[in-house]
Write a protein that holds these residues in place. Structure first.
Motif, short mmCIF file in Angstrom:
data_model
loop_
_atom_site.label_atom_id
_atom_site.label_comp_id
_atom_site.label_asym_id
_atom_site.label_seq_id
_atom_site.Cartn_x
_atom_site.Cartn_y
_atom_site.Cartn_z
N GLY A 179 3.74 -3.65 8.29
CA GLY A 179 2.66 -2.67 8.17
C GLY A 179 1.33 -3.38 8.11
O GLY A 179 1.26 -4.58 7.82
N GLU A 180 0.27 -2.64 8.41
CA GLU A 180 -1.08 -3.18 8.27
C GLU A 180 -2.08 -2.04 8.20
O GLU A 180 -1.80 -0.92 8.64
N SER A 181 -3.23 -2.34 7.62
CA SER A 181 -4.29 -1.35 7.47
C SER A 181 -5.54 -1.88 8.15
O SER A 181 -5.99 -2.99 7.86
N VAL A 205 3.97 1.81 2.25
CA VAL A 205 2.99 2.91 2.32
C VAL A 205 1.97 2.77 1.19
O VAL A 205 0.75 2.85 1.42
N LEU A 206 2.43 2.59 -0.03
CA LEU A 206 1.50 2.38 -1.15
C LEU A 206 0.60 1.19 -0.88
O LEU A 206 -0.61 1.24 -1.14
N HIS A 207 1.17 0.13 -0.35
CA HIS A 207 0.42 -1.11 -0.11
C HIS A 207 -0.69 -0.89 0.92
O HIS A 207 -1.87 -1.20 0.65
N GLU A 208 -0.34 -0.33 2.07
CA GLU A 208 -1.34 -0.19 3.14
C GLU A 208 -2.38 0.88 2.82
O GLU A 208 -3.56 0.73 3.18
N PHE A 209 -1.99 1.91 2.10
CA PHE A 209 -2.97 2.94 1.76
C PHE A 209 -3.85 2.51 0.58
O PHE A 209 -4.98 2.99 0.45
N ALA A 210 -3.36 1.60 -0.25
CA ALA A 210 -4.25 0.98 -1.24
C ALA A 210 -5.33 0.17 -0.52
O ALA A 210 -6.50 0.16 -0.92
N HIS A 211 -4.95 -0.51 0.56
CA HIS A 211 -5.94 -1.22 1.38
C HIS A 211 -6.97 -0.23 1.94
O HIS A 211 -8.17 -0.54 2.01
N GLN A 212 -6.52 0.95 2.34
CA GLN A 212 -7.47 1.96 2.85
C GLN A 212 -8.50 2.32 1.78
O GLN A 212 -9.69 2.45 2.07
N LEU A 213 -8.06 2.48 0.55
CA LEU A 213 -8.99 2.76 -0.55
C LEU A 213 -9.98 1.62 -0.71
O LEU A 213 -11.18 1.83 -0.90
N ASP A 214 -9.47 0.40 -0.63
CA ASP A 214 -10.29 -0.80 -0.79
C ASP A 214 -11.31 -0.93 0.34
O ASP A 214 -12.42 -1.43 0.14
N GLN A 215 -10.93 -0.48 1.53
CA GLN A 215 -11.75 -0.68 2.72
C GLN A 215 -12.78 0.43 2.96
O GLN A 215 -13.54 0.36 3.93
N ALA A 219 -3.56 -4.36 -3.74
CA ALA A 219 -2.51 -3.60 -3.06
C ALA A 219 -1.15 -3.81 -3.72
O ALA A 219 -0.39 -2.86 -3.94
N VAL A 220 -0.84 -5.06 -4.06
CA VAL A 220 0.45 -5.37 -4.70
C VAL A 220 0.49 -4.80 -6.12
O VAL A 220 1.52 -4.27 -6.57
N ALA A 221 -0.63 -4.88 -6.84
CA ALA A 221 -0.69 -4.32 -8.19
C ALA A 221 -0.47 -2.81 -8.15
O ALA A 221 0.17 -2.24 -9.05
N THR A 222 -0.98 -2.16 -7.10
CA THR A 222 -0.77 -0.72 -6.94
C THR A 222 0.71 -0.41 -6.73
O THR A 222 1.25 0.53 -7.34
N GLU A 223 1.39 -1.20 -5.90
CA GLU A 223 2.83 -1.03 -5.71
C GLU A 223 3.56 -1.15 -7.06
O GLU A 223 4.44 -0.34 -7.37
#
Length: 274
Positions: free
Chosen positions: A143-145, A172-182, A238-242
């Motif tokens: 996966g990637e964001s 999914v949690l990981h990549e969508f956490a990146h979306q929040l970050d971005q 992202a990992v902390a969110t997971e």
């Protein structure tokens, strides 16, 4: 004459929906959020998201509303011949929308499309291996964001992660956490926070926890937070969110400050779902 033809073409595209912005107005968002949730959708999510029955009635109601907005705003595209099904859309939307239960009012605003591959996919990656030396590699991805408009996922991995909810890994949690970050255009482990006064607290706790994980990895000490979080601050968030969603009890016990920080940000207490 040419200008007239162009105008009619544009009108035709608008009518067919091609040029309609995927971002819904507030009025339309509220309309989607309050639609009756189809029983079949509910059954699919109950079957595919283990923690769904453990949510409070209010959390389930809010999640259902967010899912309906998410599905109306985003397009799903199958890759490598994959036929996207309703189950795929609902499963991905349900997990992603857990991150929106804090009622922040945004639905990953930069995101337009979710690309789904059947399984692991291969990309060409350019890596600097030294001064003025660049190497192109073929890299396997789950996966990637992208900061502009896309999230890419492996459906096989999505299924594996939802079946093994408490293992601390969820693409999914990981990549969508990146979306929040971005959302602010940068991936640095700092999503947009509600108040200016939140940023110093975020910086202090996240820096301390990130440095602790880096130290643990170097010394070979096992942590509830996956080692991949030591890659950089963006990956740590992202990992902390997971970990927050999948291993809340362990995170609270071993990293109470980090748990409380994420609890304030997501406005959730996943320990209550265990």
């Amino acid at each position: 004459m040419v200008e007239t033809i162009i105008v009619f073409l544009i009108i035709g595209l608008i009518i067919t929906g091609i040029l309609v912005s995927p971002i819904l107005t507030k009025q339309r968002i509220n309309r989607f959020k309050h639609r009756p949730f189809p029983p079949l959708w509910n059954a699919i999510i109950e079957n595919n998201l283990p923690i769904y029955p453990r949510l409070s009635p209010d959390e389930r109601r809010r999640l259902q509303g967010h899912i309906q907005v998410f599905l109306a705003e985003k397009q799903f595209i199958g890759c490598k011949g994959l036929q996207v099904t309703e189950e795929m859309k609902l499963t991905i939307a349900a997990v992603a929308c857990l991150l929106l239960l804090n009622e922040r009012g945004e639905y990953f605003p930069k995101l337009r499309s979710i690309l789904i591959y059947p399984s692991i996919y291969i990309v060409n990656e350019t890596v600097a291996t030294g001064d003025y030396v660049v190497e192109e590699r073929r890299v396997a991805r789950l996966g990637e964001s992208w900061s502009k408009d896309q999230v890419i996922l492996s459906w096989e991995q999505v299924q594996q992660d939802t079946r093994n909810w408490s293992d601390g890994h969820n693409v999914v949690l990981h990549e969508f956490a990146h979306q929040l970050d971005q959302e602010d255009g940068k991936a640095e482990g700092v999503p947009i926070l509600p108040r200016k006064s939140d940023y110093p607290i975020w910086a202090r706790v996240m820096t301390e926890e990130y440095q602790q994980l880096c130290s643990d990895v170097q010394r070979g000490i096992k942590s509830v937070i996956d080692n991949y979080g030591a890659t950089n601050p963006a990956e740590f968030f992202a990992v902390a969110t997971e970990t927050f969603f999948e291993k809340p009890q362990q995170l609270l016990k071993q990293h109470p400050s980090l748990y409380e920080l994420l609890q304030r940000y997501y406005q959730l207490d996943p320990v209550q779902w265990v």
